[in-house]
Design a protein around this motif. Structure first.
Motif, PDB file in Angstrom:
ATOM      1  N   MET A 183       0.844  -1.185   0.000  1.00 59.41           N
ATOM      2  CA  MET A 183       0.000   0.000   0.000  1.00 59.41           C
ATOM      3  C   MET A 183       0.886   1.245   0.000  1.00 59.41           C
ATOM      4  SD  MET A 183      -3.033   1.036   2.707  1.00 59.41           S
ATOM      5  CE  MET A 183      -4.109  -0.291   2.162  1.00 59.41           C
ATOM      6  N   LYS A 184       0.532   2.238  -0.825  1.00 59.08           N
ATOM      7  CA  LYS A 184       1.318   3.464  -0.934  1.00 59.08           C
ATOM      8  C   LYS A 184       1.137   4.331   0.304  1.00 59.08           C
ATOM      9  CE  LYS A 184       1.035   3.531  -5.994  1.00 59.08           C
ATOM     10  NZ  LYS A 184       0.589   4.290  -7.177  1.00 59.08           N
ATOM     11  N   GLU A 185       2.101   5.255   0.496  1.00 59.25           N
ATOM     12  CA  GLU A 185       2.101   6.113   1.690  1.00 59.25           C
ATOM     13  C   GLU A 185       0.800   6.914   1.803  1.00 59.25           C
ATOM     14  OE1 GLU A 185       3.780   7.650   5.209  1.00 59.25           O
ATOM     15  OE2 GLU A 185       4.332   5.956   3.929  1.00 59.25           O
ATOM     16  N   LYS A 186       0.332   7.459   0.689  1.00 54.91           N
ATOM     17  CA  LYS A 186      -0.907   8.253   0.715  1.00 54.91           C
ATOM     18  C   LYS A 186      -2.085   7.394   1.175  1.00 54.91           C
ATOM     19  CE  LYS A 186      -3.780  11.653  -0.272  1.00 54.91           C
ATOM     20  NZ  LYS A 186      -5.069  10.995  -0.036  1.00 54.91           N
ATOM     21  N   GLN A 187      -2.128   6.176   0.719  1.00 59.60           N
ATOM     22  CA  GLN A 187      -3.211   5.277   1.130  1.00 59.60           C
ATOM     23  C   GLN A 187      -3.110   4.940   2.612  1.00 59.60           C
ATOM     24  OE1 GLN A 187      -2.287   2.259  -1.827  1.00 59.60           O
ATOM     25  NE2 GLN A 187      -4.189   2.720  -2.922  1.00 59.60           N
ATOM     26  N   LYS A 188      -1.893   4.735   3.107  1.00 60.96           N
ATOM     27  CA  LYS A 188      -1.708   4.450   4.525  1.00 60.96           C
ATOM     28  C   LYS A 188      -2.172   5.622   5.384  1.00 60.96           C
ATOM     29  CE  LYS A 188       2.221   1.275   3.995  1.00 60.96           C
ATOM     30  NZ  LYS A 188       3.651   1.040   4.331  1.00 60.96           N
ATOM     31  N   ILE A 189      -1.878   6.840   4.926  1.00 61.40           N
ATOM     32  CA  ILE A 189      -2.306   8.032   5.658  1.00 61.40           C
ATOM     33  C   ILE A 189      -3.834   8.117   5.680  1.00 61.40           C
ATOM     34  CG2 ILE A 189      -2.307  10.557   5.645  1.00 61.40           C
ATOM     35  CD1 ILE A 189       0.535  10.429   4.508  1.00 61.40           C
ATOM     36  N   ASP A 190      -4.453   7.837   4.536  1.00 59.58           N
ATOM     37  CA  ASP A 190      -5.917   7.853   4.464  1.00 59.58           C
ATOM     38  C   ASP A 190      -6.519   6.906   5.497  1.00 59.58           C
ATOM     39  OD1 ASP A 190      -5.824   9.658   2.393  1.00 59.58           O
ATOM     40  OD2 ASP A 190      -6.083   8.144   0.817  1.00 59.58           O
ATOM     41  N   VAL A 191      -5.960   5.693   5.572  1.00 64.48           N
ATOM     42  CA  VAL A 191      -6.463   4.687   6.503  1.00 64.48           C
ATOM     43  C   VAL A 191      -6.249   5.136   7.938  1.00 64.48           C
ATOM     44  CG1 VAL A 191      -6.177   2.326   7.334  1.00 64.48           C
ATOM     45  CG2 VAL A 191      -6.162   2.793   4.874  1.00 64.48           C
ATOM     46  N   ALA A 192      -5.057   5.663   8.227  1.00 61.76           N
ATOM     47  CA  ALA A 192      -4.735   6.089   9.590  1.00 61.76           C
ATOM     48  C   ALA A 192      -5.642   7.229  10.039  1.00 61.76           C
ATOM     49  CB  ALA A 192      -3.267   6.506   9.674  1.00 61.76           C
ATOM     50  N   VAL A 193      -5.883   8.188   9.151  1.00 58.97           N
ATOM     51  CA  VAL A 193      -6.764   9.314   9.492  1.00 58.97           C
ATOM     52  C   VAL A 193      -8.186   8.817   9.759  1.00 58.97           C
ATOM     53  CG1 VAL A 193      -7.847  11.403   8.575  1.00 58.97           C
ATOM     54  CG2 VAL A 193      -5.394  11.042   8.274  1.00 58.97           C
ATOM     55  N   PHE A 194      -8.642   7.867   8.947  1.00 65.59           N
ATOM     56  CA  PHE A 194      -9.971   7.310   9.180  1.00 65.59           C
ATOM     57  C   PHE A 194     -10.038   6.612  10.542  1.00 65.59           C
ATOM     58  CE2 PHE A 194     -12.589   3.464   9.162  1.00 65.59           C
ATOM     59  CZ  PHE A 194     -13.851   4.033   9.001  1.00 65.59           C
ATOM     60  N   ARG A 195      -9.021   5.822  10.844  1.00 64.93           N
ATOM     61  CA  ARG A 195      -9.010   5.105  12.118  1.00 64.93           C
ATOM     62  C   ARG A 195      -8.984   6.068  13.294  1.00 64.93           C
ATOM     63  NH1 ARG A 195      -4.816   0.041  10.743  1.00 64.93           N
ATOM     64  NH2 ARG A 195      -6.272  -1.053   9.344  1.00 64.93           N
ATOM     65  N   PHE A 196      -8.223   7.158  13.138  1.00 63.15           N
ATOM     66  CA  PHE A 196      -8.198   8.150  14.209  1.00 63.15           C
ATOM     67  C   PHE A 196      -9.565   8.795  14.390  1.00 63.15           C
ATOM     68  CE2 PHE A 196      -7.654  12.475  15.811  1.00 63.15           C
ATOM     69  CZ  PHE A 196      -7.012  12.207  17.010  1.00 63.15           C
ATOM     70  N   SER A 197     -10.280   9.011  13.278  1.00 61.74           N
ATOM     71  CA  SER A 197     -11.616   9.612  13.390  1.00 61.74           C
ATOM     72  C   SER A 197     -12.568   8.706  14.165  1.00 61.74           C
ATOM     73  CB  SER A 197     -12.182   9.882  11.989  1.00 61.74           C
ATOM     74  OG  SER A 197     -12.558   8.668  11.327  1.00 61.74           O
ATOM     75  N   ILE A 198     -12.306   7.413  14.149  1.00 64.17           N
ATOM     76  CA  ILE A 198     -13.145   6.472  14.889  1.00 64.17           C
ATOM     77  C   ILE A 198     -12.817   6.512  16.372  1.00 64.17           C
ATOM     78  CG2 ILE A 198     -13.763   4.031  15.167  1.00 64.17           C
ATOM     79  CD1 ILE A 198     -14.759   5.259  12.554  1.00 64.17           C
ATOM     80  N   ILE A 199     -11.536   6.648  16.715  1.00 61.08           N
ATOM     81  CA  ILE A 199     -11.126   6.516  18.121  1.00 61.08           C
ATOM     82  C   ILE A 199     -10.928   7.846  18.837  1.00 61.08           C
ATOM     83  CG2 ILE A 199      -9.972   4.332  17.569  1.00 61.08           C
ATOM     84  CD1 ILE A 199      -7.292   5.822  17.912  1.00 61.08           C
ATOM     85  N   HIS A 200     -11.081   8.972  18.130  1.00 55.09           N
ATOM     86  CA  HIS A 200     -10.715  10.250  18.756  1.00 55.09           C
ATOM     87  C   HIS A 200     -11.535  10.541  20.005  1.00 55.09           C
ATOM     88  CE1 HIS A 200     -14.272  11.800  16.637  1.00 55.09           C
ATOM     89  NE2 HIS A 200     -14.232  12.808  17.491  1.00 55.09           N
ATOM     90  N   ASP A 201     -12.783  10.026  20.072  1.00 59.39           N
ATOM     91  CA  ASP A 201     -13.605  10.251  21.267  1.00 59.39           C
ATOM     92  C   ASP A 201     -12.981   9.637  22.513  1.00 59.39           C
ATOM     93  OD1 ASP A 201     -15.825  11.613  20.046  1.00 59.39           O
ATOM     94  OD2 ASP A 201     -16.379   9.715  19.129  1.00 59.39           O
ATOM     95  N   PHE A 202     -12.164   8.585  22.310  1.00 54.97           N
ATOM     96  CA  PHE A 202     -11.597   7.862  23.441  1.00 54.97           C
ATOM     97  C   PHE A 202     -10.176   8.316  23.799  1.00 54.97           C
ATOM     98  CE2 PHE A 202     -14.448   5.093  21.020  1.00 54.97           C
ATOM     99  CZ  PHE A 202     -15.375   4.746  21.993  1.00 54.97           C
ATOM    100  N   VAL A 203      -9.524   9.065  22.902  1.00 52.45           N
ATOM    101  CA  VAL A 203      -8.112   9.411  23.125  1.00 52.45           C
ATOM    102  C   VAL A 203      -7.880  10.918  23.142  1.00 52.45           C
ATOM    103  CG1 VAL A 203      -7.296   7.249  22.111  1.00 52.45           C
ATOM    104  CG2 VAL A 203      -7.603   9.254  20.635  1.00 52.45           C
ATOM    105  N   ASN A 204      -8.961  11.708  23.221  1.00 54.65           N
ATOM    106  CA  ASN A 204      -8.802  13.166  23.151  1.00 54.65           C
ATOM    107  C   ASN A 204      -8.551  13.811  24.503  1.00 54.65           C
ATOM    108  OD1 ASN A 204     -11.267  12.966  24.373  1.00 54.65           O
ATOM    109  ND2 ASN A 204     -12.450  13.813  22.671  1.00 54.65           N
ATOM    110  N   GLY A 205      -8.333  13.001  25.537  1.00 56.12           N
ATOM    111  CA  GLY A 205      -8.011  13.551  26.851  1.00 56.12           C
ATOM    112  C   GLY A 205      -9.212  13.797  27.738  1.00 56.12           C
ATOM    113  N   ILE A 206     -10.412  13.681  27.183  1.00 54.65           N
ATOM    114  CA  ILE A 206     -11.621  13.867  27.983  1.00 54.65           C
ATOM    115  C   ILE A 206     -11.971  12.551  28.669  1.00 54.65           C
ATOM    116  CG2 ILE A 206     -14.082  14.415  27.911  1.00 54.65           C
ATOM    117  CD1 ILE A 206     -13.525  16.165  25.490  1.00 54.65           C
TER     118      ILE A 206
END
Length: 224
Positions: free
Chosen positions: A1-24
């Motif tokens: 998988m190309k770097e751009k695709q990996k970034i896309d996947v990582a950003v999506f995954r972060f959007s799923i977990i941000h509620d749990f890791v945003n410090g609140i």
């Protein structure tokens, strides 16, 4: 998988977990609600045909992100150079798995993995994929035996009138004097034929009403 695709996947995954890791700080109930909502939703997942995300996957992403010190690259999809091949278990791990299975033949595979790590049979950071241990146990005929399935087929009396069953059904209300009273249908059914030998409405579902219905059912049956 190309770097751009990996970034896309990582950003999506972060959007799923941000509620749990945003410090609140979230209480247990709020975390469970968010997890259920995210697992129940349909998603457009970058570079994937899947549309849903499991609870375990979300929890794994959270763990990876937190253990990396909040590094987005920890959420990159990981390639497999050994795809299609079984991951090897070292001899010590194999012997430990066999000993534990012999010691505890009826426990589940996840429990075996938990115990083998707890007893320090393998190094603390050893990764034991569930699928690999399942495959190892299958290959060595070490899977636990399933309990005999209980016969839950519906019972039926052998002959008519061997067994009667009774039930009470709430019926319509009627006017008795100046009061509206509730009625109850007390009825009997033959277990074998499913015929109803007797049924009658009463203004009470007490023992006296039941016994009267039962006597009438017997009389009706005797003089048929």
């Amino acid at each position: 998988m190309k770097e751009k695709q990996k970034i896309d996947v990582a950003v999506f995954r972060f959007s799923i977990i941000h509620d749990f890791v945003n410090g609140i700080m979230l209480d247990h109930g709020e975390k469970e609600r968010l997890l259920r909502e995210k697992c129940d939703r349909k998603w457009v997942i970058p570079h994937s045909d899947k549309t849903s995300i499991s609870r375990g996957t979300i929890q794994r992403w959270i763990k990876l992100y937190e253990e990396s010190g909040n590094n987005l690259e920890s959420l990159y999809p990981r390639g497999r150079n050994d795809r299609g091949k079984q991951r090897a278990l070292d001899e010590e791990t194999c012997l430990g798995l066999i000993r534990l299975r012999e010691e505890m033949p009826d426990v589940t595979v996840p429990f075996i993995i938990k115990i083998i790590k707890k007893r320090d049979v393998v190094p603390p950071n050893t990764y034991l994929p569930l699928s690999t241990v399942y495959r190892f146990f299958h290959q060595h005929n070490l899977m636990r035996k399933c309990a005999t399935v209980e016969d839950r087929r519906k019972y039926e009396a052998e002959m008519p009138n061997d067994i009667w069953q009774s039930d009470v059904l709430h019926g319509p209300k009627l006017i008795a004097g100046d009061k509206r009273r509730k009625t109850y249908l007390i009825a009997f059914i033959d277990d074998h034929s499913r015929l109803i030998p007797y049924g009658q409405f009463y203004t009470s579902e007490n023992v006296q009403s039941f016994m009267h219905a039962f006597e009438q059912a017997l009389l009706t049956h005797l003089f048929e």
